[in-house]
Design a protein around this motif. Structure first.
Motif, PDB file in Angstrom:
ATOM      1  N   TRP A  88       0.796  -1.392   0.080  1.00  0.00           N
ATOM      2  CA  TRP A  88       0.080   0.011   0.104  1.00  0.00           C
ATOM      3  C   TRP A  88       0.827   1.166  -0.046  1.00  0.00           C
ATOM      4  N   ILE A  89       1.750   1.152   0.849  1.00  0.00           N
ATOM      5  CA  ILE A  89       2.687   2.316   0.958  1.00  0.00           C
ATOM      6  C   ILE A  89       3.463   2.548  -0.281  1.00  0.00           C
ATOM      7  N   ARG A  90       3.891   1.372  -1.209  1.00  0.00           N
ATOM      8  CA  ARG A  90       4.485   1.672  -2.626  1.00  0.00           C
ATOM      9  C   ARG A  90       3.455   2.247  -3.546  1.00  0.00           C
ATOM     10  N   GLN A  91       2.279   1.908  -3.335  1.00  0.00           N
ATOM     11  CA  GLN A  91       1.368   2.462  -4.388  1.00  0.00           C
ATOM     12  C   GLN A  91       1.046   4.111  -3.865  1.00  0.00           C
ATOM     13  N   HIS A  92       1.092   4.390  -2.667  1.00  0.00           N
ATOM     14  CA  HIS A  92       0.669   5.554  -2.306  1.00  0.00           C
ATOM     15  C   HIS A  92       1.620   6.622  -1.809  1.00  0.00           C
ATOM     16  N   GLN A  93       2.996   6.221  -2.131  1.00  0.00           N
ATOM     17  CA  GLN A  93       3.902   6.924  -1.256  1.00  0.00           C
ATOM     18  C   GLN A  93       4.070   8.353  -1.721  1.00  0.00           C
ATOM     19  N   ALA A  94       3.652   8.749  -3.004  1.00  0.00           N
ATOM     20  CA  ALA A  94       3.470  10.078  -3.495  1.00  0.00           C
ATOM     21  C   ALA A  94       2.872  11.162  -2.818  1.00  0.00           C
ATOM     22  N   SER A  95       2.028  10.701  -1.840  1.00  0.00           N
ATOM     23  CA  SER A  95       0.964  11.553  -1.232  1.00  0.00           C
ATOM     24  C   SER A  95       1.730  11.963   0.121  1.00  0.00           C
ATOM     25  N   TYR A  96       2.727  11.237   0.460  1.00  0.00           N
ATOM     26  CA  TYR A  96       3.369  11.453   1.955  1.00  0.00           C
ATOM     27  C   TYR A  96       4.454  12.383   1.855  1.00  0.00           C
ATOM     28  N   GLU A  97       4.713  12.871   2.931  1.00  0.00           N
ATOM     29  CA  GLU A  97       6.389  13.644   2.997  1.00  0.00           C
ATOM     30  C   GLU A  97       7.225  12.403   3.662  1.00  0.00           C
ATOM     31  N   ARG A  98       6.832  11.756   4.341  1.00  0.00           N
ATOM     32  CA  ARG A  98       7.636  10.804   5.327  1.00  0.00           C
ATOM     33  C   ARG A  98       6.706   9.726   5.797  1.00  0.00           C
ATOM     34  N   VAL A  99       7.336   8.428   5.859  1.00  0.00           N
ATOM     35  CA  VAL A  99       6.918   7.365   6.632  1.00  0.00           C
ATOM     36  C   VAL A  99       7.428   7.129   7.747  1.00  0.00           C
ATOM     37  N   VAL A 100       6.770   6.814   8.724  1.00  0.00           N
ATOM     38  CA  VAL A 100       7.338   6.426   9.951  1.00  0.00           C
ATOM     39  C   VAL A 100       7.086   5.014  10.263  1.00  0.00           C
ATOM     40  N   ASN A 101       8.038   4.223  10.190  1.00  0.00           N
ATOM     41  CA  ASN A 101       7.695   2.780  10.611  1.00  0.00           C
ATOM     42  C   ASN A 101       7.771   2.429  12.028  1.00  0.00           C
ATOM     43  N   PHE A 102       6.750   1.749  12.671  1.00  0.00           N
ATOM     44  CA  PHE A 102       6.637   1.258  13.881  1.00  0.00           C
ATOM     45  C   PHE A 102       6.717  -0.062  14.205  1.00  0.00           C
ATOM     46  N   ALA A 103       6.771  -1.019  13.150  1.00  0.00           N
ATOM     47  CA  ALA A 103       6.995  -2.377  13.102  1.00  0.00           C
ATOM     48  C   ALA A 103       8.396  -3.012  13.416  1.00  0.00           C
ATOM     49  N   PHE A 104       8.517  -3.719  14.256  1.00  0.00           N
ATOM     50  CA  PHE A 104       9.996  -4.004  14.769  1.00  0.00           C
ATOM     51  C   PHE A 104       9.970  -5.667  13.860  1.00  0.00           C
ATOM     52  N   ASP A 105       9.880  -5.444  12.392  1.00  0.00           N
ATOM     53  CA  ASP A 105      10.029  -6.302  11.746  1.00  0.00           C
ATOM     54  C   ASP A 105      11.111  -6.191  10.615  1.00  0.00           C
ATOM     55  N   TRP A 106      11.813  -7.351   9.870  1.00  0.00           N
ATOM     56  CA  TRP A 106      12.784  -7.281   8.821  1.00  0.00           C
ATOM     57  C   TRP A 106      12.327  -6.500   7.852  1.00  0.00           C
ATOM     58  N   LEU A 107      10.994  -6.651   7.440  1.00  0.00           N
ATOM     59  CA  LEU A 107      10.591  -6.406   5.975  1.00  0.00           C
ATOM     60  C   LEU A 107      10.667  -4.823   5.887  1.00  0.00           C
ATOM     61  N   PRO A 108       9.872  -3.972   6.657  1.00  0.00           N
ATOM     62  CA  PRO A 108      10.020  -2.689   6.428  1.00  0.00           C
ATOM     63  C   PRO A 108      11.516  -1.959   6.354  1.00  0.00           C
TER      64      PRO A 108
END
Ligand code: UDP
Length: 355
Positions: A88-108
């Motif tokens: 979802w982030i890949r598809q909508h990233q242009a709408s955001y100034e920054r993403v803040v990840n709160f998941a303690f997972d390898w993938l993000p």
């Protein structure tokens, strides 16, 4: 342009499954919105976050990694909610100034270089697994300054901080003090608050209860029912009263009636939000000197820090609690853990890592 907060993958917000990071995320959204910053929250479907724009994503939540072996491979459930969130982030990233990840997972962390939108990561646990540590280090080297976390002692749990001591930004935590009422007097009972899971060491609170014949009120998410049953069998004379998982209003009412909060972590507690919630109610904190509480509790002033796993020392500290002043606990919370202070630290962090 708005910020996008990408939530933890272990469960919907509001259920308590995510532990303290749920509270930190909720508090930050509230504080930033009050400052006129637009924040959207991307989270597993079913998430509830009052007054926030939550985008719910379906899929399987991730299992807890707390008790996995150090060298375990990275696991993803078949229909990973986290994979869907980052798609979802890949598809909508242009709408955001920054993403803040709160998941303690390898993938993000792995996906960060594949995106155009800048990503900052709030790391909510101490070191657990080699694969994740390795990915954190790669992220820190490639995107300097983008890793934030709760405490210095949490940072030190990652071996690579010996070589790269500046790779984390310590941001602490905070609470909405208006939601926590100062209670100057308490009953004889003690509180133990948190997820009921082995890393939280509830068995030591049970042992203390049995030894001192003191009632302990237990509040929190029932994460490991078998563990809870075992504790009750192992300590039949312990006076444990489990009242469930409460919302903040109910939690602070009950917590404020207790003489002290007991913290008995068996892992490096990244922070321990329950400690600052207790202080906000005027409740001293008696904790093992392990992880976050070391940086929160003012020994002999707003609580006691005792040698980890030493039940004698824990009992001795409980005897000394009546000598502490509850107003000092509240004052410490006001001085160090207000939401404006938390908002300032996060905004300064975002400004410093401006791409
Ligand atoms: N909590 C809650 N209701 C309860 C008990 C606990 O909302 O009845 C929340 C508490 O406010 C805190 C979280 O559970 O935010 C526990 O977080 P902590 O940082 O102490 O530990 P973690 O679970 O992250 O290891």
């Amino acid at each position: 342009m708005a910020l996008l907060f990408a939530s933890t993958s272990v469960g919907p917000l509001g259920t308590g499954v995510g532990g303290g990071v749920e509270l930190t995320l909720r508090n930050l959204v509230q504080e930033l919105q009050q400052r006129g910053v637009a924040v959207d929250v991307l989270a597993p479907a079913g998430s509830v976050l009052p007054a926030a724009n939550v985008i719910g994503v379906p899929g399987d939540c991730h299992p807890f990694a707390q008790n996995d072996p150090w060298d375990s491979p990275v696991h993803l459930p078949g229909d990973s909610v986290l994979a869907r969130m980052w798609d979802w982030i890949r598809q909508h990233q242009a709408s955001y100034e920054r993403v803040v990840n709160f998941a303690f997972d390898w993938l993000p962390f792995y996906l960060t270089p594949f995106l155009q939108v800048p990503v900052a990561h709030f790391v909510s646990m101490g070191s657990l697994q080699a694969a994740l540590d390795r990915m954190l280090l790669q992220t820190a080297l490639r995107f300097p300054g983008t890793l934030g976390l709760y405490t210095h002692v949490q940072a030190q749990s990652f071996a690579f901080t010996q070589q790269f001591p500046q790779c984390f930004r310590v941001l602490g935590s905070g609470v909405d003090l208006a939601l926590y009422e100062y209670q100057p007097a308490a009953g004889p009972q003690l509180a133990w608050v948190g997820r009921i899971a082995p890393e939280k060491g509830l068995e030591d609170a049970a042992a203390l209860s049995a030894r001192l014949e003191r009632e302990v009120w237990i509040m929190g998410k029932m994460q490991d029912e078998a563990y809870w049953q075992r504790i009750q069998q192992d300590f039949p004379t312990a006076r444990l009263t489990y009242t469930g998982f409460h919302d903040t209003k109910e939690l602070q009412t009950r917590l404020g009636q207790c003489q002290a909060l007991l913290m008995t972590p068996k892992w490096v507690e990244a922070f321990g939000n329950v400690a600052i919630e207790a202080l906000a109610c005027g409740v001293p904190v008696v904790s093992y000197a392990r992880g976050g509480p070391i940086e929160i509790v003012r020994h002999q002033e707003t609580g006691f820090l005792v040698e980890p796993d030493n039940l004698d020392a824990l009992c001795e500290a409980i005897h000394q609690v009546p000598a502490l002043r509850r107003d000092r606990c509240r004052r410490q919370a006001e001085r160090e853990y207000s939401l404006p202070a938390l908002g300032d630290r996060f905004q300064a962090w975002f400004a410093d890592i401006c791409p």
